[in-house]
Design a protein around this motif. Structure first.
Motif, short mmCIF file in Angstrom:
data_model
loop_
_atom_site.label_atom_id
_atom_site.label_comp_id
_atom_site.label_asym_id
_atom_site.label_seq_id
_atom_site.Cartn_x
_atom_site.Cartn_y
_atom_site.Cartn_z
N THR A 166 0.81 -1.22 0.00
CA THR A 166 0.00 0.00 0.00
C THR A 166 0.84 1.27 0.00
O THR A 166 0.30 2.37 -0.18
N GLU A 180 -5.93 8.32 -7.05
CA GLU A 180 -6.21 7.52 -5.85
C GLU A 180 -6.64 6.10 -6.21
O GLU A 180 -6.39 5.16 -5.46
N LYS A 181 -7.25 5.96 -7.37
CA LYS A 181 -7.62 4.63 -7.86
C LYS A 181 -6.40 3.71 -7.96
O LYS A 181 -6.51 2.49 -7.80
N SER A 185 -5.92 4.57 -0.96
CA SER A 185 -6.19 5.57 0.08
C SER A 185 -4.99 5.80 0.99
O SER A 185 -4.89 6.84 1.65
N LYS A 186 -4.07 4.84 1.03
CA LYS A 186 -2.89 4.99 1.87
C LYS A 186 -1.67 5.48 1.09
O LYS A 186 -0.60 5.66 1.66
#
Length: 224
Positions: A166, A180-181, A185-186
């Motif tokens: 991640t 972001e895709k 999110s991290k």
């Protein structure tokens, strides 16, 4: 040209659009001439390939993809500034949309994944070299075409962007919209979410934080 390009996508016309001066790197002409949202907007358009090659190898690969795609147009987004041939890039890799250009990890478990497109792939590669000096295992991915990567098998996607990793940083001299895709999110997307400015390419890249140092800082934050 956008309206005509949209019609070519709608009509399944295999037009090849060769577009240059693709970022703030064009320099002194300033924000009226500097694309910011263009890459994201064409990635959002149905039935069109948005290709942003990083060097000669990838430009040849992008052109090959464009010639073979007769039912959808292709956009080749090219820089104004001079760029080096990068180790690890390939003509065939472009057809996958995203592929690994360097990796010092084993078992598909790098500490960090750095993603770049076009002129910023060189920046990602430089950042990786610096992070590796500090003992990190780093994978660098050229993400030349989101559309082509989306069309690959789940197994291939996992081999490039393993779900377990991640800590991801992307760098592109344009809007971060949509990244972001890919980074999750991290992760961290480095880009430009404002209009540009008039300055020499080297200076404006530094002012806007499109640098190897910014990538290294973001990567260290994610992996600390």
């Amino acid at each position: 040209m956008r309206a005509a390009m949209r019609i070519s996508a709608l009509c399944e016309a295999g037009v090849i659009y060769v577009m240059t001066h693709d970022s703030i790197g064009l320099g002194e002409d300033g924000p009226t001439h500097q694309p910011v949202e263009h890459l994201a907007s064409f990635r959002a358009m149905p039935n069109i390939l948005m290709l942003r090659p990083a060097d000669g190898n990838e430009t040849a690969g992008a052109y090959k993809v464009a010639v073979l795609n007769r039912k959808r147009p292709s956009v080749l987004a090219l820089s104004r500034q001079k760029l080096p041939q990068l180790p690890g890039t390939s003509i065939d890799g472009v057809a996958k949309g995203g592929y690994i250009i360097s990796d010092n990890s084993t078992g598909n478990k790098p500490d960090l994944i750095l993603l770049g497109t076009g002129s910023e792939l060189e920046i990602a590669a430089k950042a990786a070299d610096e992070l590796r000096k500090g003992g990190k295992t780093v994978r660098v991915v050229s993400f030349v075409s989101w559309e082509l990567f989306d069309e690959q098998s789940a197994e291939y996607k996992e081999s490039v962007l393993p779900a377990s990793v991640t800590a991801r940083v992307s760098i592109e001299a344009g809007s971060t919209f949509g990244w972001e895709k890919i980074v999750g999110s991290k992760g961290k997307a480095i880009g430009i979410d404002r209009f540009g400015a008039s300055a020499p390419a080297g200076k404006i890249y530094k002012e806007f934080g499109i640098t190897a140092e910014a990538v290294v800082a973001a990567a260290k934050e994610l992996s600390s």
